[in-house]
Design an enzyme around this catalytic site. Structure first.
Site, short mmCIF file in Angstrom:
data_model
loop_
_atom_site.label_atom_id
_atom_site.label_comp_id
_atom_site.label_asym_id
_atom_site.label_seq_id
_atom_site.Cartn_x
_atom_site.Cartn_y
_atom_site.Cartn_z
N HIS A 1 -18.64 -5.51 9.40
CA HIS A 1 -18.63 -4.15 9.67
C HIS A 1 -19.38 -3.24 10.90
O HIS A 1 -19.97 -4.18 11.62
CB HIS A 1 -19.11 -3.02 8.66
CG HIS A 1 -20.53 -3.41 8.45
ND1 HIS A 1 -20.98 -4.47 7.78
CD2 HIS A 1 -21.61 -2.52 8.66
CE1 HIS A 1 -22.55 -4.42 7.82
NE2 HIS A 1 -22.73 -3.21 8.07
N ASP B 1 -21.63 -0.03 12.12
CA ASP B 1 -22.34 1.01 10.94
C ASP B 1 -22.01 2.48 11.13
O ASP B 1 -21.60 3.00 12.13
CB ASP B 1 -23.82 0.92 11.53
CG ASP B 1 -24.52 -0.38 11.15
OD1 ASP B 1 -24.39 -1.05 10.20
OD2 ASP B 1 -25.31 -0.80 11.93
N HIS C 1 -20.88 -6.66 12.71
CA HIS C 1 -21.78 -7.72 12.26
C HIS C 1 -21.80 -8.00 10.74
O HIS C 1 -21.00 -7.28 9.93
CB HIS C 1 -23.37 -7.23 12.49
CG HIS C 1 -23.75 -6.10 11.80
ND1 HIS C 1 -23.42 -4.56 12.40
CD2 HIS C 1 -24.29 -5.41 10.87
CE1 HIS C 1 -23.55 -3.65 11.76
NE2 HIS C 1 -24.31 -4.27 10.69
N ARG D 1 -34.33 -0.97 9.18
CA ARG D 1 -33.42 -0.69 10.48
C ARG D 1 -33.35 0.81 10.57
O ARG D 1 -33.53 1.68 9.65
CB ARG D 1 -31.97 -0.78 9.75
CG ARG D 1 -30.89 -0.71 11.00
CD ARG D 1 -29.27 -1.07 10.47
NE ARG D 1 -28.80 0.42 10.33
CZ ARG D 1 -27.86 0.61 9.27
NH1 ARG D 1 -27.28 -0.34 8.93
NH2 ARG D 1 -27.21 1.83 9.56
#
Ligand code: SIN
Length: 285
Positions: A107, A109, A261, A276
């Protein structure tokens, strides 16, 4: 240092490419420093060129992680994730025996947002002794490799993205129907081009992903599903990928506009703890 390290004109920094088309480690930099605008601009350009850049041994505080990330743009507060109590821009990704990893899916983000992410900066706190690598795919290379008929077919198409994945998570954790409906109303489905043009490089890439894309507008479900499968498949081709082996205090900064990723879930039930920060981007075109 490995032989493949390349000295840059931005001494003392050195680069180690992980694969020809995507992924570069930057050595000789301390992200706690007050980096010059020239260095930040150079890192931004390197990000666009290499799609993901990595840093080792960066013992940043959470504040420093946020300060460095802010040099690249405004940060988002993710409305569905476990965010740090003191720093809501910082997502805590904790996995262990009781919380098995679930983001082992290709995907980009927050493509369910009107203005999805420019890039994400992920820092490793605790990593398993072996496993838990993150894989990255160059979606410009995936686009370039499509045959001319497919390129022509998808050129003007748009796809609908939504946050069903997170709404399902809310339901699993016992949220009420009213709570789920409120979030659905607050973050309705969005439409983005299937082929995105990078706002900096002008390069085209595939901008649909298996986690957040629901369907292609104006196509019946069978045709849309088949075409999406073909496009998702481009992220799975090893030739367009690199794979990053984490160490504590490694940081990955990826370009969500041109890369997807996948966080390998092979380490469960071991512990993996990451943090993150996500930089907001613009409406894709
Ligand atoms: C993410 O998908 O944002 C996290 C990736 C990872 O944990 O490696």
């Amino acid at each position: 240092m490995a032989e493949a390290v390349i000295a840059t004109e931005h001494a003392p920094f050195e680069l180690l490419h992980l694969s020809p088309g995507i992924g570069t480690e930057v050595h000789g930099i301390d992200l706690r420093d007050d980096l010059s605008d020239a260095t930040i601009n150079w890192l931004s350009s390197l990000l666009v060129e290499r799609k993901v850049i990595f840093f080792r041994d960066q013992n940043l505080s959470r504040e420093q992680h946020i300060v460095f990330s802010k040099r690249f743009g405004e940060l988002e507060v993710h409305p569905f994730t476990d965010n740090n109590a003191e720093h809501p821009e910082l997502i805590e990704l904790h996995n262990n025996r009781e919380r098995p990893p679930t983001i082992n899916k290709w995907h980009s983000d927050v493509t369910w947002r009107h203005s999805p992410s420019l890039g994400s900066l992920l820092r490793a706190r605790v990593i398993p002794e072996v496993g838990g690598d993150t894989l990255f795919a160059n979606m410009e290379a995936g686009y370039d490799a499509l045959d001319d008929n497919t390129k022509a077919k998808i050129e003007k198409l748009e796809a609908v993205h939504d946050n069903t994945t997170f709404l399902n998570g809310m339901i699993e954790r016992g949220a009420s129907e009213a709570e789920v409906d409120a979030m659905r109303a607050k973050f309705p489905p969005v439409t983005h081009p299937v082929v995105r043009t990078h706002p900096v490089s002008g390069k085209k890439s595939i901008y649909v992903n298996k986690v957040f894309t629901r369907y292609i507008k104006g196509m019946d479900k069978t045709e849309s599903d088949a075409l999406l499968q073909t496009l998702y498949h481009q992220a799975w081709v090893p030739d367009y990928q690199c794979r990053f082996r984490w160490q504590p205090d490694s940081i990955a900064f990826w370009d969500n506009r041109a890369a997807q990723h996948y966080a390998a879930a092979d380490y469960w039930p071991e512990v993996r703890h990451m943090e993150r920060v996500t930089v907001i981007g613009e409406k894709p075109f």
